[in-house]
Design a protein around this motif. Structure first.
Motif, PDB file in Angstrom:
ATOM      1  N   THR A  70     -72.189 116.549  21.787  1.00 27.27           N
ATOM      2  CA  THR A  70     -72.883 117.623  22.468  1.00 27.27           C
ATOM      3  C   THR A  70     -74.317 117.799  21.978  1.00 27.27           C
ATOM      4  N   THR A 213     -66.027 118.644  20.172  1.00 28.36           N
ATOM      5  CA  THR A 213     -65.977 118.068  21.525  1.00 28.36           C
ATOM      6  C   THR A 213     -64.984 116.918  21.558  1.00 28.36           C
ATOM      7  N   LEU A 280     -63.336 119.156  24.334  1.00 32.48           N
ATOM      8  CA  LEU A 280     -63.816 118.802  25.667  1.00 32.48           C
ATOM      9  C   LEU A 280     -62.720 118.957  26.723  1.00 32.48           C
ATOM     10  N   GLY A 283     -59.721 123.156  27.546  1.00 27.57           N
ATOM     11  CA  GLY A 283     -59.963 124.091  28.639  1.00 27.57           C
ATOM     12  C   GLY A 283     -59.603 123.502  29.989  1.00 27.57           C
ATOM     13  N   GLU A 284     -59.855 122.204  30.156  1.00 24.13           N
ATOM     14  CA  GLU A 284     -59.519 121.549  31.418  1.00 24.13           C
ATOM     15  C   GLU A 284     -58.008 121.479  31.615  1.00 24.13           C
ATOM     16  N   ARG A 287     -57.154 124.794  32.976  1.00 27.33           N
ATOM     17  CA  ARG A 287     -57.561 124.918  34.377  1.00 27.33           C
ATOM     18  C   ARG A 287     -56.602 124.190  35.321  1.00 27.33           C
ATOM     19  N   LEU A 315     -63.722 120.843  34.752  1.00 31.88           N
ATOM     20  CA  LEU A 315     -64.266 121.363  33.498  1.00 31.88           C
ATOM     21  C   LEU A 315     -64.827 122.781  33.616  1.00 31.88           C
ATOM     22  N   LYS A 318     -63.754 126.457  30.316  1.00 32.17           N
ATOM     23  CA  LYS A 318     -64.191 125.896  29.049  1.00 32.17           C
ATOM     24  C   LYS A 318     -63.249 126.305  27.908  1.00 32.17           C
ATOM     25  N   THR A 319     -63.197 125.458  26.889  1.00 31.88           N
ATOM     26  CA  THR A 319     -62.375 125.785  25.720  1.00 31.88           C
ATOM     27  C   THR A 319     -62.876 127.064  25.059  1.00 31.88           C
ATOM     28  N   LEU A 320     -64.171 127.354  25.214  1.00 33.90           N
ATOM     29  CA  LEU A 320     -64.728 128.609  24.710  1.00 33.90           C
ATOM     30  C   LEU A 320     -64.005 129.811  25.303  1.00 33.90           C
ATOM     31  N   SER A 343     -66.675 135.016  34.529  1.00 35.03           N
ATOM     32  CA  SER A 343     -66.928 133.586  34.715  1.00 35.03           C
ATOM     33  C   SER A 343     -66.439 133.025  36.045  1.00 35.03           C
TER      34      SER A 343
END
Length: 458
Positions: A70, A213, A280, A283-284, A287, A315, A318-320, A343
């Motif tokens: 990143t 990441t 990376l 989070g996906e 989703r 994506l 996010k993992t955040l 978001s």
């Protein structure tokens, strides 16, 4: 009683003891295979040409860069001895345009960032040659302590004219084009940097791990075990495992969501272990599971099975967002509402929706921690009897871990330790320390550059 669609979905991410043991056994087999394989497609178990850990007494001023998935970090590192360091560091985001452009553009940009650092710290170069240590968070075939051919990148990178080229030449080419008299005297992987730098502070450190990441690890192996190594005779060698590139279908407990992530990635079938645990992709995974549950009317039923456009983009979750939600300890999981409204523009979640989303996120996060712990156990067992002694009740073994997932994801370190206790037993696990190792790449690179310049190996 018949399980609900939601329960069945969440339980796919819950690992049994048998599944965890299969991961340990599978990774151990790949660690052993990587020590000797001549297959150029197998990038695991790369010798670092570093044969010992620092003493903590090293001193000097060195430049360092740390190129990750990143960000690029540039640093002036002052080794003060007694495990103390002074660091002036700058962080630069690596844009998508840079990641998918030409190699020359990338290395010219790195040189520009280095020039900016020199200006900030007011180093007057004059005619003097400055020594630099480089941490490179991607696979290279190391041929010397300051040379290595780029093997593969991943993490969204698709650079032209880089694969197969020597990293020292690529970097020094950029410095020369920008009239910087900088010599690359050491190249290390970020996990090697984490191991070396944390050992400078904590001598019991035997393993370095990156959890950001992407993910990777380094450890100390008997040199006699590393038949692929062609270099000066030594007793032991720090290895860059490239465990991110490990993982086979026969032992990885992949869900259909894991398989979908792999299928649409830049290189399907590559870095399958990493795609199940790193920042990376976590989070996906959430989703994809949410999209599936919405379409099956098993969550957010007020949407009528239609997935909002804001959640449809790859994506987008996010993992955040996972960290934000798990950081909220309120009984009504208000953090879920906040993330979905801010978001994704989604409002009207029921208490059950919020509880289910929290459970899904927590389960996926815990799976990542458990799989990371299992991988650490594989390394500990492989190193047992050489750099590590798991049977000595008086020996503490520290695992230095750098990266945003370990540092910032709520309860990650606790979940890892719980898994270590379950796998190894309370007695052995109590002698393992998981410690945050910040900025290991730059400090480790400076340490190795210092020793390389003086003609030795760490």
């Amino acid at each position: 009683m018949t399980k609900s669609i939601f329960q069945e979905t969440v339980e796919q991410f819950v690992l049994s003891k048998d599944q965890v043991q299969k991961i340990i056994n599978g990774l151990t087999d790949e660690l052993v295979e990587g020590l000797s394989t001549k297959d150029p497609k197998n990038i695991t178990q790369q010798p670092s040409f570093i044969t010992r850990l620092p003493t903590g007494h090293e001193t000097g001023l060195y430049l360092a860069i740390d190129m990750g998935g990143t960000n690029l970090r540039t640093a002036a590192v002052h080794l003060l001895g007694d495990g103390q360091v002074g660091v002036t560091m700058q962080k630069h985001e690596i844009t998508h345009e840079l990641k998918t452009g030409t190699g020359q553009a990338m290395f010219d940009w790195i040189a520009d960032c280095t020039a900016g650092l020199l200006k900030t710290v007011a180093i007057d170069m004059g005619d003097a040659e400055l020594q630099m240590g480089v941490t490179f968070s991607f696979a290279i075939q190391q041929t010397a302590i300051n040379r290595g051919k780029v093997l593969a990148m991943g993490k969204g990178f698709d650079l032209s004219d880089v694969m197969g080229h020597d990293l020292k030449d690529l970097l020094e080419g950029g410095f020369a084009r920008k009239n910087l008299n900088v010599k690359v005297s050491a190249i290390i992987n970020d996990t090697v940097g984490t191991l070396v730098s944390h050992a400078y502070v904590s001598p019991s450190t035997k393993i370095g791990v990156i959890l950001a990441t992407g993910t990777n690890a380094a450890y100390i192996e008997r040199a006699s075990e590393v038949s692929k190594y062609n270099g000066p005779t030594c007793d032991q060698m720090i290895l860059n495992t490239e465990w991110d590139a490990m993982g086979k279908a026969e032992y990885l407990p992949q869900t259909k969501y894991d398989k979908e992530i792999d299928a649409v990635s830049l290189v399907p079938g590559f870095q399958e272990f990493e795609k199940m645990i790193s920042g990376l992709y976590m989070g996906e995974l959430v989703r994809l599971a949410l999209v599936d549950l919405i379409e099956r009317n098993a969550i957010l039923e007020f949407l009528g099975g239609k997935v909002p456009e804001s959640l449809s983009q790859r994506l987008a979750f996010k993992t955040l967002f996972m960290s934000t939600i798990e950081s909220d300890h309120s009984s009504d999981h208000a953090g879920v509402d906040k993330v979905f409204k801010t978001s994704f523009g989604i409002e009207g979640l029921t208490p059950e929706d919020r509880a289910r989303i929290f459970q899904l996120i927590h389960t996926i996060g815990k799976r990542s921690a458990t799989m990371t712990a299992a991988a650490c156990v594989a390394l500990l067992q492989k190193a047992n009897g050489s750099s590590v002694n798991l049977d000595d009740p008086n020996e503490i073994t520290t695992i230095g871990i750098d990266g945003s997932v370990f540092e910032k994801y709520p309860h990650f370190s606790h979940s890892m330790m719980e898994s270590l206790i379950e796998i190894m037993g309370q007695d052995r696990a109590s002698r393992i320390r998981l410690e945050l190792a910040r900025d290991g790449g730059c400090i480790g690179a400076a340490l190795v550059a210092m020793v390389s310049e003086s003609g030795g190996a760490v």
